[in-house]
Design an enzyme around this catalytic site. Sequence first.
Site, PDB file in Angstrom:
ATOM      1  N   LYS A 138      59.357   6.178  37.543  1.00 58.65           N
ATOM      2  CA  LYS A 138      59.476   5.554  39.031  1.00 58.65           C
ATOM      3  C   LYS A 138      61.013   5.948  39.313  1.00 58.65           C
ATOM      4  O   LYS A 138      61.860   6.148  38.209  1.00 58.65           O
ATOM      5  CB  LYS A 138      59.349   4.325  39.065  1.00 58.65           C
ATOM      6  CG  LYS A 138      57.664   3.915  38.756  1.00 58.65           C
ATOM      7  CD  LYS A 138      57.518   2.289  38.944  1.00 58.65           C
ATOM      8  CE  LYS A 138      55.883   2.009  38.853  1.00 58.65           C
ATOM      9  NZ  LYS A 138      55.772   0.448  39.213  1.00 58.65           N
TER      10      LYS A 138
ATOM     11  N   TYR B 215      48.769   4.264  45.773  1.00 57.22           N
ATOM     12  CA  TYR B 215      48.755   2.790  46.058  1.00 57.22           C
ATOM     13  C   TYR B 215      47.774   2.288  46.718  1.00 57.22           C
ATOM     14  O   TYR B 215      47.868   1.125  47.197  1.00 57.22           O
ATOM     15  CB  TYR B 215      50.260   2.344  45.989  1.00 57.22           C
ATOM     16  CG  TYR B 215      51.015   2.067  44.497  1.00 57.22           C
ATOM     17  CD1 TYR B 215      50.464   1.733  43.445  1.00 57.22           C
ATOM     18  CD2 TYR B 215      52.417   2.581  44.759  1.00 57.22           C
ATOM     19  CE1 TYR B 215      51.540   1.608  42.393  1.00 57.22           C
ATOM     20  CE2 TYR B 215      53.359   2.659  43.397  1.00 57.22           C
ATOM     21  CZ  TYR B 215      52.573   2.161  42.191  1.00 57.22           C
ATOM     22  OH  TYR B 215      53.423   2.078  41.297  1.00 57.22           O
TER      23      TYR B 215
ATOM     24  N   ASN C 218      60.295  -2.189  37.884  1.00 55.58           N
ATOM     25  CA  ASN C 218      59.601  -1.927  36.374  1.00 55.58           C
ATOM     26  C   ASN C 218      59.493  -0.688  35.784  1.00 55.58           C
ATOM     27  O   ASN C 218      58.901  -0.555  34.787  1.00 55.58           O
ATOM     28  CB  ASN C 218      58.306  -2.842  36.236  1.00 55.58           C
ATOM     29  CG  ASN C 218      57.268  -2.184  37.303  1.00 55.58           C
ATOM     30  OD1 ASN C 218      57.205  -1.050  37.746  1.00 55.58           O
ATOM     31  ND2 ASN C 218      56.149  -2.882  37.193  1.00 55.58           N
TER      32      ASN C 218
ATOM     33  N   HIS D 228      54.775   3.675  35.637  1.00 63.41           N
ATOM     34  CA  HIS D 228      53.641   3.709  35.910  1.00 63.41           C
ATOM     35  C   HIS D 228      52.510   3.924  34.993  1.00 63.41           C
ATOM     36  O   HIS D 228      53.057   5.252  34.621  1.00 63.41           O
ATOM     37  CB  HIS D 228      53.358   4.153  37.282  1.00 63.41           C
ATOM     38  CG  HIS D 228      51.819   4.315  37.769  1.00 63.41           C
ATOM     39  ND1 HIS D 228      51.287   3.099  38.450  1.00 63.41           N
ATOM     40  CD2 HIS D 228      50.882   5.543  37.400  1.00 63.41           C
ATOM     41  CE1 HIS D 228      49.733   3.730  38.272  1.00 63.41           C
ATOM     42  NE2 HIS D 228      49.766   4.786  37.900  1.00 63.41           N
TER      43      HIS D 228
ATOM     44  N   GLU E 292      44.313   9.768  39.883  1.00 63.47           N
ATOM     45  CA  GLU E 292      45.711   9.880  40.161  1.00 63.47           C
ATOM     46  C   GLU E 292      46.279  11.272  39.581  1.00 63.47           C
ATOM     47  O   GLU E 292      47.025  11.985  40.232  1.00 63.47           O
ATOM     48  CB  GLU E 292      46.313   8.762  39.178  1.00 63.47           C
ATOM     49  CG  GLU E 292      46.591   7.640  40.049  1.00 63.47           C
ATOM     50  CD  GLU E 292      46.774   6.248  39.044  1.00 63.47           C
ATOM     51  OE1 GLU E 292      46.546   5.110  39.538  1.00 63.47           O
ATOM     52  OE2 GLU E 292      47.141   6.642  37.858  1.00 63.47           O
TER      53      GLU E 292
HETATM   54  P1  DAT Z   1      50.780  -2.003  37.391  1.00 69.56           P
HETATM   55  O1  DAT Z   1      51.909  -1.108  37.877  1.00 69.56           O
HETATM   56  O2  DAT Z   1      51.244  -2.708  36.168  1.00 69.56           O
HETATM   57  O3  DAT Z   1      49.491  -1.103  37.049  1.00 69.56           O
HETATM   58  P2  DAT Z   1      49.797  -3.025  39.890  1.00 69.56           P
HETATM   59  O4  DAT Z   1      49.298  -1.849  39.947  1.00 69.56           O
HETATM   60  O5  DAT Z   1      49.330  -4.287  40.179  1.00 69.56           O
HETATM   61  O6  DAT Z   1      50.594  -3.196  38.428  1.00 69.56           O
HETATM   62  O7  DAT Z   1      51.032  -3.061  40.788  1.00 69.56           O
HETATM   63  C1  DAT Z   1      51.639  -1.551  41.006  1.00 69.56           C
HETATM   64  C2  DAT Z   1      53.123  -1.805  41.396  1.00 69.56           C
HETATM   65  O8  DAT Z   1      53.534  -2.896  42.373  1.00 69.56           O
HETATM   66  C3  DAT Z   1      53.788  -2.643  40.137  1.00 69.56           C
HETATM   67  O9  DAT Z   1      54.289  -1.833  38.991  1.00 69.56           O
HETATM   68  C4  DAT Z   1      55.184  -3.202  40.771  1.00 69.56           C
HETATM   69  C5  DAT Z   1      54.466  -3.351  42.015  1.00 69.56           C
HETATM   70  N1  DAT Z   1      54.011  -5.015  42.089  1.00 69.56           N
HETATM   71  C6  DAT Z   1      52.941  -5.525  41.603  1.00 69.56           C
HETATM   72  N2  DAT Z   1      52.801  -6.910  41.821  1.00 69.56           N
HETATM   73  C7  DAT Z   1      54.140  -7.192  42.494  1.00 69.56           C
HETATM   74  C8  DAT Z   1      54.595  -8.545  43.046  1.00 69.56           C
HETATM   75  N3  DAT Z   1      53.904  -9.318  42.858  1.00 69.56           N
HETATM   76  N4  DAT Z   1      55.721  -8.285  43.935  1.00 69.56           N
HETATM   77  C9  DAT Z   1      56.533  -7.134  43.942  1.00 69.56           C
HETATM   78  N5  DAT Z   1      56.131  -6.003  43.339  1.00 69.56           N
HETATM   79  C10 DAT Z   1      54.808  -5.999  42.724  1.00 69.56           C
HETATM   80 MG    MG Z   2      48.270  -0.305  38.752  1.00 67.43          MG
END
Ligand code: DAT
Ligand code: MG
Length: 150
Positions: free
Chosen positions: A11, A51, A114, A117, A128
């Site tokens: 990212k 997303y 974080n 991805h 994707e």
């Molecule tokens: P991942 O990236 O582990 O697959 P995800 O698909 O649920 O997780 O979410 C995509 C991204 O969105 C994640 O890497 C960081 C952001 N995100 C997820 N939950 C969040 C939250 N509660 N607050 C802020 N950002 C969040």
């Molecule tokens: Mg995800």
Amino acid sequence: NNAERTYIMVKPDGVQRGLVGEIIARFEKRGFKLIALKLEHATKEHLEKHYADLKDKPFFPGLIKYMASGPVVAMVWEGLDAVKTGRVMLGATNPLASAPGTIRGDYALAVGRNICHGSDSVESAEKEIALWFPEGVIQHTMASAEWVFE
Ligand code: DAT
Ligand code: MG
């Protein structure tokens, strides 16, 4: 499945913090095969497609803004159980819960920053990969394959 594929992305914060090489090195050393790689400054429209499943979440606008704030490194890695093992290497979504030794557990503190991805299922990986690499991936054989797989 030795030929399973996953979409892994560094990212914008991972790129700015100089963690591209570190993240690539972990996938390389684990034994995965790199079959696509590019640096891309994605548009908001493209990221909204990536997303799409999260579009109703309260953090969605902030997530898109962050992801569009700089270039990302888009990659496809192939190998045994690439999707599941890739997720384990990334660590839990919220770095608060990411184990040390994982990428997020070693380099991140905040869920909204974080650094990486990884696809969450074979089905999302396929979507994707098609979204980020419409030009396709590079099929090639690694000389190391017979030392990595039975
Ligand atoms: P991942 O990236 O582990 O697959 P995800 O698909 O649920 O997780 O979410 C995509 C991204 O969105 C994640 O890497 C960081 C952001 N995100 C997820 N939950 C969040 C939250 N509660 N607050 C802020 N950002 C969040
Ligand atoms: Mg995800």
